[in-house]
Design an enzyme around this catalytic site. Structure first.
Site, PDB file in Angstrom:
ATOM      1  N   ASP A   1       0.866  -1.186   0.000  1.00  0.00           N
ATOM      2  CA  ASP A   1       0.000   0.000   0.000  1.00  0.00           C
ATOM      3  C   ASP A   1       0.895   1.226   0.000  1.00  0.00           C
ATOM      4  O   ASP A   1       2.038   1.165   0.464  1.00  0.00           O
ATOM      5  CB  ASP A   1      -0.909   0.008   1.243  1.00  0.00           C
ATOM      6  CG  ASP A   1      -2.152   0.879   1.055  1.00  0.00           C
ATOM      7  OD1 ASP A   1      -3.233   0.316   0.822  1.00  0.00           O
ATOM      8  OD2 ASP A   1      -2.019   2.118   1.136  1.00  0.00           O
TER       9      ASP A   1
ATOM     10  N   TYR B   1     -16.385   7.032 -12.619  1.00  0.00           N
ATOM     11  CA  TYR B   1     -16.159   5.786 -11.874  1.00  0.00           C
ATOM     12  C   TYR B   1     -16.554   4.577 -12.722  1.00  0.00           C
ATOM     13  O   TYR B   1     -15.806   3.590 -12.797  1.00  0.00           O
ATOM     14  CB  TYR B   1     -16.970   5.819 -10.590  1.00  0.00           C
ATOM     15  CG  TYR B   1     -16.882   4.568  -9.748  1.00  0.00           C
ATOM     16  CD1 TYR B   1     -15.705   4.241  -9.090  1.00  0.00           C
ATOM     17  CD2 TYR B   1     -17.983   3.726  -9.600  1.00  0.00           C
ATOM     18  CE1 TYR B   1     -15.621   3.095  -8.303  1.00  0.00           C
ATOM     19  CE2 TYR B   1     -17.917   2.588  -8.815  1.00  0.00           C
ATOM     20  CZ  TYR B   1     -16.731   2.279  -8.169  1.00  0.00           C
ATOM     21  OH  TYR B   1     -16.655   1.150  -7.396  1.00  0.00           O
TER      22      TYR B   1
ATOM     23  N   LYS C   1     -14.086   1.381 -13.891  1.00  0.00           N
ATOM     24  CA  LYS C   1     -14.383  -0.002 -13.528  1.00  0.00           C
ATOM     25  C   LYS C   1     -14.772  -0.837 -14.751  1.00  0.00           C
ATOM     26  O   LYS C   1     -14.483  -2.043 -14.799  1.00  0.00           O
ATOM     27  CB  LYS C   1     -15.493  -0.038 -12.477  1.00  0.00           C
ATOM     28  CG  LYS C   1     -15.049   0.448 -11.104  1.00  0.00           C
ATOM     29  CD  LYS C   1     -13.957  -0.442 -10.514  1.00  0.00           C
ATOM     30  CE  LYS C   1     -13.677  -0.088  -9.063  1.00  0.00           C
ATOM     31  NZ  LYS C   1     -12.643  -0.948  -8.438  1.00  0.00           N
TER      32      LYS C   1
ATOM     33  N   THR D   1     -18.247   0.321   4.433  1.00  0.00           N
ATOM     34  CA  THR D   1     -17.075   0.950   5.030  1.00  0.00           C
ATOM     35  C   THR D   1     -17.492   2.276   5.657  1.00  0.00           C
ATOM     36  O   THR D   1     -18.515   2.856   5.270  1.00  0.00           O
ATOM     37  CB  THR D   1     -15.990   1.229   3.970  1.00  0.00           C
ATOM     38  OG1 THR D   1     -16.492   2.214   3.043  1.00  0.00           O
ATOM     39  CG2 THR D   1     -15.600  -0.035   3.218  1.00  0.00           C
TER      40      THR D   1
END
Length: 226
Positions: free
Chosen positions: A34, A145, A149, A180
């Site tokens: 990360d 977005y 994707k 989340t």
């Protein structure tokens, strides 16, 4: 530690941490990647950590090469990286589109290019990316977005055709919405009621990555929640 190495990219995020833990429980030696060292610090003991921004193709290759040299040739790559922005097609900016492409499909391509030579030498390997429902179905209000994707979804299908003959499986999961804290700040409770938990999604990803899913390649597995 197992001699089967699994690399989890995006391991500093909530989903990535659950995936790393699940793969470790399944017997892999797991390396978490990360750009956030703070996020990596939250990984469980026993999971190795490497920091770097894999949206940069040079960094992606150097990190994979480093892991292969220090830990072992990767048998599994799981890429949980993703970026999200709301907005319709008429208001999308060049910066929006560039970010959605760089993070949602660019990193997937650079990581795959970096890891595949090791899998080719082994004659086997498993790669799992995280797409999304808007990458499969038109979704108003999520133009940039959806483009990112959708490109990732098509990349997975192309990679399957190119790599399956070499014993390398490439699959993706496609959640609609992950539960989340960040998503809870965006969406009302009635929408979040149909989200999928990161724990549940991690279990699906680990299945696709592992030997139990040996016949499965080129799948974009819906994970749309309840």
């Amino acid at each position: 530690m197992s001699d089967r190495v699994a690399i989890v990219v995006g391991a500093g995020g909530l989903l990535g941490r659950f995936v790393a833990a699940k793969l470790a429980d399944d017997g892999f030696t797991v390396v978490g990647v990360d750009r956030s060292e703070a996020g990596l610090s939250e990984l469980a003991d026993g999971i190795r950590r490497v920091a770097g921004d894999t949206t940069d193709p040079t960094v992606a290759k150097s990190l994979i090469d480093r892991i292969a040299a220090e830990t072992g040739q990767p048998a599994v790559l799981v890429n949980t990286l993703g970026a999200f922005t709301m907005g319709d097609a008429l208001t999308a900016t060049p910066e929006d589109v560039r970010l959605m492409v760089d993070v949602n499909v660019g990193a997937a391509l650079w990581l795959t290019q970096a890891v595949v030579p090791y899998m080719q030498r082994a004659g086997s390997g498993s790669i799992v990316h995280v797409s999304a429902r808007p990458g499969l179905e038109p979704t108003a209000g999520l133009a940039a977005y959806s483009l990112g994707k959708a490109a990732l979804t098509q990349l997975v299908r192309v990679l399957d055709l190119e790599l399956r003959p070499q014993g390398i499986r490439v699959n993706a999961v496609a959640p609609q919405l992950i539960d989340t804290p960040k998503n809870r700040s965006y969406f009302p409770a009635e929408v979040m009621a149909h989200s999928v938990t990161p724990e549940a999604l991690a279990t699906v990803i680990a299945f696709l990555a592992g030997d139990a899913a040996a016949p499965v390649s080129g799948a974009i597995l819906p994970a749309y929640g309840g």
